[in-house]
Design a protein around this motif. Structure first.
Motif, PDB file in Angstrom:
ATOM      1  N   LEU A   1     -17.577  20.750  91.155  1.00 53.03           N
ATOM      2  CA  LEU A   1     -18.688  21.697  91.272  1.00 53.03           C
ATOM      3  C   LEU A   1     -18.446  22.942  90.422  1.00 53.03           C
ATOM      4  CD1 LEU A   1     -19.496  21.410  95.085  1.00 53.03           C
ATOM      5  CD2 LEU A   1     -20.899  20.616  93.163  1.00 53.03           C
ATOM      6  N   ARG A   2     -17.204  23.400  90.375  1.00 51.26           N
ATOM      7  CA  ARG A   2     -16.881  24.622  89.632  1.00 51.26           C
ATOM      8  C   ARG A   2     -16.857  24.403  88.121  1.00 51.26           C
ATOM      9  NH1 ARG A   2     -11.340  28.230  90.109  1.00 51.26           N
ATOM     10  NH2 ARG A   2     -11.983  29.841  88.648  1.00 51.26           N
ATOM     11  N   PHE A   3     -16.244  23.293  87.660  1.00 50.00           N
ATOM     12  CA  PHE A   3     -16.030  23.077  86.229  1.00 50.00           C
ATOM     13  C   PHE A   3     -16.967  22.050  85.599  1.00 50.00           C
ATOM     14  CE2 PHE A   3     -11.798  24.335  87.892  1.00 50.00           C
ATOM     15  CZ  PHE A   3     -11.707  25.561  87.242  1.00 50.00           C
ATOM     16  N   GLY A   4     -17.790  21.400  86.400  1.00 53.48           N
ATOM     17  CA  GLY A   4     -18.695  20.392  85.860  1.00 53.48           C
ATOM     18  C   GLY A   4     -18.137  18.984  85.952  1.00 53.48           C
ATOM     19  N   GLN A   5     -16.851  18.829  85.668  1.00 56.14           N
ATOM     20  CA  GLN A   5     -16.183  17.537  85.807  1.00 56.14           C
ATOM     21  C   GLN A   5     -14.682  17.773  85.889  1.00 56.14           C
ATOM     22  OE1 GLN A   5     -17.458  15.471  82.261  1.00 56.14           O
ATOM     23  NE2 GLN A   5     -15.474  15.763  81.286  1.00 56.14           N
ATOM     24  N   VAL A   6     -14.000  16.779  86.422  1.00 55.06           N
ATOM     25  CA  VAL A   6     -12.547  16.882  86.564  1.00 55.06           C
ATOM     26  C   VAL A   6     -11.937  15.502  86.359  1.00 55.06           C
ATOM     27  CG1 VAL A   6     -12.638  16.641  89.083  1.00 55.06           C
ATOM     28  CG2 VAL A   6     -10.652  17.678  88.049  1.00 55.06           C
TER      29      VAL A   6
END
Length: 124
Positions: free
Chosen positions: A47-52
């Motif tokens: 949610l914070r970085f778009g993808q992980v």
């Protein structure tokens, strides 16, 4: 997780709770947390970085049967699904743990997953 000074530890604790104590492993350059917190942290990071990118390492043991390893034909109904049939995996070190059951030395396996923000949002 991009380096952001001392704020990464605070962010992880805010997501997982103040009692959570993430550990920074400087040898390999990664955060380490207890397994029960992994899913929550992965979703928060997506949610914070778009993808992980998630890399999971775990130890596995192969199981087989002495009858499978000594077999000569093509038929195999063993749990190894024919991988060790007829002694094919001769390089593994097997230990007999029952009348016919064999287990190999543990191997480290790695799985890679890409979790995107849209994957997390759809699940909620």
């Amino acid at each position: 997780m991009p380096y952001e000074g001392g704020s990464n530890r605070r962010w992880i604790q805010a997501e997982l709770g103040d009692l959570m104590r993430p550990t920074w492993n400087s040898t390999v350059g990664q955060w380490e947390i207890a397994r029960p917190h992994l899913r929550v942290l992965i979703e928060a990071m997506a949610l914070r970085f778009g993808q992980v990118d998630v890399y999971l390492e775990f130890s596995t043991r192969q199981r087989c049967d002495t009858r499978c390893q000594r077999a000569g034909g093509d038929d195999c109904v063993c749990s190894c699904m024919g991988e060790n049939h007829g002694g094919a995996a001769y390089w593994r070190h097997w230990t007999q743990v029952g009348d016919t059951t064999l287990v190999s030395d543990p191997e480290v396996c790695e799985r890679h997953y890409l979790v995107r923000r849209s994957d997390v949002v759809q699940k909620r």
